[in-house]
Scaffold this motif. Structure first.
Motif, PDB file in Angstrom:
ATOM      1  N   ASN A  89       0.845  -1.195   0.000  1.00 40.29           N
ATOM      2  CA  ASN A  89       0.000   0.000   0.000  1.00 40.29           C
ATOM      3  C   ASN A  89       0.878   1.242   0.000  1.00 40.29           C
ATOM      4  OD1 ASN A  89      -2.520  -1.505   0.322  1.00 40.29           O
ATOM      5  ND2 ASN A  89      -1.769  -1.942   2.387  1.00 40.29           N
ATOM      6  N   PHE A  90       0.652   2.110  -0.948  1.00 37.84           N
ATOM      7  CA  PHE A  90       1.416   3.351  -1.061  1.00 37.84           C
ATOM      8  C   PHE A  90       0.437   4.509  -0.895  1.00 37.84           C
ATOM      9  CE2 PHE A  90       3.513   0.087  -3.590  1.00 37.84           C
ATOM     10  CZ  PHE A  90       4.785   0.116  -3.052  1.00 37.84           C
ATOM     11  N   TRP A  91       0.490   5.172   0.262  1.00 42.48           N
ATOM     12  CA  TRP A  91      -0.499   6.174   0.623  1.00 42.48           C
ATOM     13  C   TRP A  91      -0.483   7.363  -0.330  1.00 42.48           C
ATOM     14  CZ3 TRP A  91      -1.152   6.728   6.630  1.00 42.48           C
ATOM     15  CH2 TRP A  91      -1.462   5.461   7.154  1.00 42.48           C
ATOM     16  N   PHE A  92       0.692   7.739  -0.835  1.00 45.18           N
ATOM     17  CA  PHE A  92       0.802   8.831  -1.797  1.00 45.18           C
ATOM     18  C   PHE A  92       1.158   8.321  -3.193  1.00 45.18           C
ATOM     19  CE2 PHE A  92       1.893  12.510   1.361  1.00 45.18           C
ATOM     20  CZ  PHE A  92       0.608  12.413   1.861  1.00 45.18           C
ATOM     21  N   GLY A  93       1.048   7.011  -3.421  1.00 46.60           N
ATOM     22  CA  GLY A  93       1.407   6.439  -4.704  1.00 46.60           C
ATOM     23  C   GLY A  93       2.911   6.275  -4.852  1.00 46.60           C
ATOM     24  N   THR A  94       3.352   6.027  -6.079  1.00 50.01           N
ATOM     25  CA  THR A  94       4.774   5.865  -6.372  1.00 50.01           C
ATOM     26  C   THR A  94       5.158   6.765  -7.540  1.00 50.01           C
ATOM     27  OG1 THR A  94       4.323   4.020  -7.866  1.00 50.01           O
ATOM     28  CG2 THR A  94       4.794   3.466  -5.572  1.00 50.01           C
ATOM     29  N   ASP A  95       6.465   7.009  -7.687  1.00 46.54           N
ATOM     30  CA  ASP A  95       6.970   7.856  -8.768  1.00 46.54           C
ATOM     31  C   ASP A  95       7.387   6.988  -9.960  1.00 46.54           C
ATOM     32  OD1 ASP A  95       9.303   6.665  -7.984  1.00 46.54           O
ATOM     33  OD2 ASP A  95      10.358   8.509  -7.471  1.00 46.54           O
ATOM     34  N   PRO A  96       7.897   7.552 -11.043  1.00 51.01           N
ATOM     35  CA  PRO A  96       8.256   6.757 -12.230  1.00 51.01           C
ATOM     36  C   PRO A  96       9.307   5.685 -11.978  1.00 51.01           C
ATOM     37  CG  PRO A  96       8.060   9.070 -12.828  1.00 51.01           C
ATOM     38  CD  PRO A  96       7.940   8.997 -11.341  1.00 51.01           C
ATOM     39  N   LEU A  97      10.063   5.781 -10.895  1.00 49.66           N
ATOM     40  CA  LEU A  97      11.047   4.757 -10.569  1.00 49.66           C
ATOM     41  C   LEU A  97      10.527   3.760  -9.542  1.00 49.66           C
ATOM     42  CD1 LEU A  97      14.293   6.939 -10.402  1.00 49.66           C
ATOM     43  CD2 LEU A  97      13.492   5.504 -12.282  1.00 49.66           C
ATOM     44  N   GLY A  98       9.261   3.848  -9.180  1.00 42.12           N
ATOM     45  CA  GLY A  98       8.672   2.918  -8.233  1.00 42.12           C
ATOM     46  C   GLY A  98       9.003   3.203  -6.783  1.00 42.12           C
ATOM     47  N   ARG A  99       9.464   4.405  -6.489  1.00 42.52           N
ATOM     48  CA  ARG A  99       9.783   4.760  -5.102  1.00 42.52           C
ATOM     49  C   ARG A  99       8.530   5.241  -4.374  1.00 42.52           C
ATOM     50  NH1 ARG A  99      14.849   8.575  -6.599  1.00 42.52           N
ATOM     51  NH2 ARG A  99      13.211   9.328  -8.016  1.00 42.52           N
ATOM     52  N   ASP A 100       8.477   4.952  -3.088  1.00 42.56           N
ATOM     53  CA  ASP A 100       7.309   5.312  -2.286  1.00 42.56           C
ATOM     54  C   ASP A 100       7.235   6.830  -2.144  1.00 42.56           C
ATOM     55  OD1 ASP A 100       5.198   5.462  -0.590  1.00 42.56           O
ATOM     56  OD2 ASP A 100       6.105   4.323   1.050  1.00 42.56           O
ATOM     57  N   GLN A 101       6.181   7.411  -2.693  1.00 42.31           N
ATOM     58  CA  GLN A 101       6.034   8.861  -2.674  1.00 42.31           C
ATOM     59  C   GLN A 101       5.749   9.386  -1.278  1.00 42.31           C
ATOM     60  OE1 GLN A 101       6.910  10.404  -5.199  1.00 42.31           O
ATOM     61  NE2 GLN A 101       5.939  12.404  -5.382  1.00 42.31           N
ATOM     62  N   TRP A 102       5.139   8.578  -0.428  1.00 47.39           N
ATOM     63  CA  TRP A 102       4.882   8.970   0.959  1.00 47.39           C
ATOM     64  C   TRP A 102       6.183   9.318   1.673  1.00 47.39           C
ATOM     65  CZ3 TRP A 102       0.995   9.772   4.538  1.00 47.39           C
ATOM     66  CH2 TRP A 102       1.331   9.630   5.877  1.00 47.39           C
ATOM     67  N   VAL A 103       7.172   8.446   1.560  1.00 48.94           N
ATOM     68  CA  VAL A 103       8.454   8.656   2.224  1.00 48.94           C
ATOM     69  C   VAL A 103       9.170   9.857   1.616  1.00 48.94           C
ATOM     70  CG1 VAL A 103      10.692   7.631   2.771  1.00 48.94           C
ATOM     71  CG2 VAL A 103       8.639   6.219   2.796  1.00 48.94           C
ATOM     72  N   ARG A 104       9.151   9.958   0.305  1.00 54.81           N
ATOM     73  CA  ARG A 104       9.877  11.033  -0.361  1.00 54.81           C
ATOM     74  C   ARG A 104       9.260  12.409  -0.064  1.00 54.81           C
ATOM     75  NH1 ARG A 104      13.583  10.044  -3.917  1.00 54.81           N
ATOM     76  NH2 ARG A 104      13.121  11.893  -5.175  1.00 54.81           N
ATOM     77  N   VAL A 105       7.945  12.476   0.016  1.00 57.71           N
ATOM     78  CA  VAL A 105       7.305  13.762   0.316  1.00 57.71           C
ATOM     79  C   VAL A 105       7.671  14.246   1.715  1.00 57.71           C
ATOM     80  CG1 VAL A 105       5.071  14.841   0.789  1.00 57.71           C
ATOM     81  CG2 VAL A 105       5.399  13.547  -1.321  1.00 57.71           C
ATOM     82  N   TRP A 106       7.626  13.364   2.694  1.00 59.55           N
ATOM     83  CA  TRP A 106       7.917  13.790   4.057  1.00 59.55           C
ATOM     84  C   TRP A 106       9.409  14.010   4.282  1.00 59.55           C
ATOM     85  CZ3 TRP A 106       4.157  15.951   6.271  1.00 59.55           C
ATOM     86  CH2 TRP A 106       2.851  15.495   6.087  1.00 59.55           C
ATOM     87  N   LYS A 107      10.265  13.259   3.605  1.00 60.80           N
ATOM     88  CA  LYS A 107      11.699  13.549   3.659  1.00 60.80           C
ATOM     89  C   LYS A 107      11.991  14.889   2.976  1.00 60.80           C
ATOM     90  CE  LYS A 107      13.720   9.942   5.636  1.00 60.80           C
ATOM     91  NZ  LYS A 107      14.638  10.045   6.803  1.00 60.80           N
TER      92      LYS A 107
END
Length: 340
Positions: free
Chosen positions: A118-136
Motif C-alpha cells: 500500500n502506497f499512501w501517496f502512490g509511487t513515482d516513475p522509478l517505483g519509489r514510495d512517494q509517501w516517504v519522499r514527500v515527508w523527507k
C-alpha cells in the motif's frame, strides 16, 4: 407638591460609605508585556490554526517516513507510477486503486504488484514510495527555512545592531556594504556558487549566508536608531552602563517583537526560494528530495499522474499559509498600538 417645589433638607443627604482600602485596589490582574502578547495571540484563531498546522507538519515529517517499510531510494520499476492506495479506503476514488481513474496506469504493473503493498501517496516513475519522499522532502525544505531564520537572527541582528549603535563612520561603512550586497540578486549569487560548487543544499546555504540577512539588519538598525536616544537609554548610559549592556539589556529586548515577526515571515520566503530554485533545476538535486524538487518532477507528468505534484504542493501551500497567519498574529500581538 412637585419635586421642584419640595424643599431640600439636610436629612435627604447621607454620606457614602467609602472603603479607603479599596480605592487602591486593581480590578484586573497585572500582566507583563509578554503575558499580554501571549494572551492576545491565543485569541487570534488564524494564528493558532497556523501554529497548530506548523507543529503538526514538523512532527509528522519526522515520524511519517518510519510508518512505511520502504526507504527513500527503494526502486522497483514493476510498481512505477502507482496511484495512492490507503488500506480500508480503496473504494474512495482519489484515495484507492479500485475507484480511481487508472487510464494512465499500466495494467501490467497493477497485476504484478502484491495486494499487501500500500502506497499512501502512490509511487513515482522509478517505483519509489512517494509517501516517504514527500515527508523527507518536507524535512529538507524546513531545514533550509529554519536555517534562513537562524542566519537572520545571528548575522542580521548583530550587523544591524552594531551599525545603528555606534553610528557615524562605522554606520556609513557598514551600510555601504549592505547596499552593495542588496544590489546583487539571490539568483545571481546561486549561479555563481553553482559554477564553483555543485547544485544542492551547500550552494543554497552559502547564498543565504551572504545575502539572506540584509532585510533583518535593516529592520534592526531602524529600530535601534529610534531607541538609542530615548530617556531610559541615556539614563542607563549616565549611570555607567557599558555598550554591551546597553545593547543586550535595553536596546535588543525592545526590538525583539520586530525581530520575531520578521523571522516568522522569513521562513515562508525561504521555503518558496528553495522550491523555485529546485523547480528550475538549480536547487536540490536527485536523488535528494525537497518539496520544490518533487513538485518539479510531478509537473512533468501532471496531466497523467497528478498525485505526484498534488501532495508536495499541498504541503508547501499549507506551510506557507500557516507561517503567514502566525506572522500576522505575532505582529498584532506584539504591537502595543493594536491593544483594545
Amino acid at each position: 407638591m412637585s419635586m421642584s417645589e419640595r424643599k431640600l433638607t439636610p436629612d435627604l443627604f447621607r454620606p457614602a460609605n467609602l472603603d479607603s482600602n479599596k480605592s487602591e485596589e486593581i480590578s484586573k490582574p497585572s500582566l507583563s508585556f509578554w503575558q499580554d502578547a501571549s494572551r492576545r495571540l491565543r485569541k487570534n484563531r488564524g494564528a493558532m490554526i497556523g501554529l497548530f498546522a506548523i507543529v503538526f507538519i514538523i512532527i509528522f515529517s519526522l515520524i511519517a517516513p518510519s510508518l512505511s517499510k520502504y526507504g527513500m531510494d527503494d526502486q522497483e520499476l514493476m510498481r512505477a507510477n502507482l496511484p495512492p492506495k490507503i488500506p480500508g479506503l480503496e473504494k474512495i476514488g482519489f484515495l484507492g486503486v479500485d475507484g480511481v481513474d487508472i487510464r494512465g496506469v499500466d495494467q501490467y504493473e497493477m497485476k504484478n504488484v502484491p495486494k499487501d503493498q500500500n502506497f499512501w501517496f502512490g509511487t513515482d516513475p522509478l517505483g519509489r514510495d512517494q509517501w516517504v519522499r514527500v515527508w523527507k522532502g518536507t524535512q529538507i525544505s524546513l531545514y533550509i527555512a529554519f536555517l534562513a531564520a537562524t542566519i537572520d537572527l545571528i548575522v542580521g541582528v548583530a550587523y544591524g545592531g552594531i551599525s545603528a549603535f555606534y553610528g557615524g563612520r562605522v554606520d556609513n561603512a557598514m551600510q555601504r556594504v549592505v547596499e552593495v550586497l542588496y544590489g546583487i540578486p539571490n539568483l545571481v549569487v546561486i549561479i555563481l556558487f553553482i559554477i564553483i560548487l555543485d547544485p544542492g543544499i551547500l550552494s543554497i546555504t552559502l547564498a543565504l549566508v551572504i545575502t539572506g540577512w540584509i532585510g533583518m539588519s535593516r529592520i534592526v538598525r531602524a529600530q535601534i536608531l529610534a531607541l538609542k536616544d530615548r530617556e531610559f537609554v541615556l539614563a542607563s548610559q549616565t549611570l555607567g552602563s557599558t555598550s554591551g549592556r546597553l545593547i543586550t539589556k535595553h536596546l535588543l529586548p525592545n526590538t525583539l517583537g520586530a525581530i520575531i515577526v520578521t523571522s516568522t515571515f522569513t521562513i515562508p520566503g525561504a521555503i518558496f526560494f528553495e522550491a523555485f530554485l529546485s523547480f528550475i533545476g538549480l536547487g536540490i538535486q536527485p536523488p535528494t528530495a525537497s518539496l520544490g524538487a518533487l513538485i518539479s518532477d510531478g509537473f512533468r507528468s501532471l496531466r497523467i499522474y497528478p498525485h505526484l505534484a498534488i501532495y508536495p504542493a499541498s504541503i508547501m501551500c499549507i506551510l506557507m499559509i500557516s507561517f503567514n497567519l502566525l506572522g500576522d498574529g505575532l505582529r498584532d500581538a506584539l504591537d502595543p498600538k493594536m491593544r483594545r
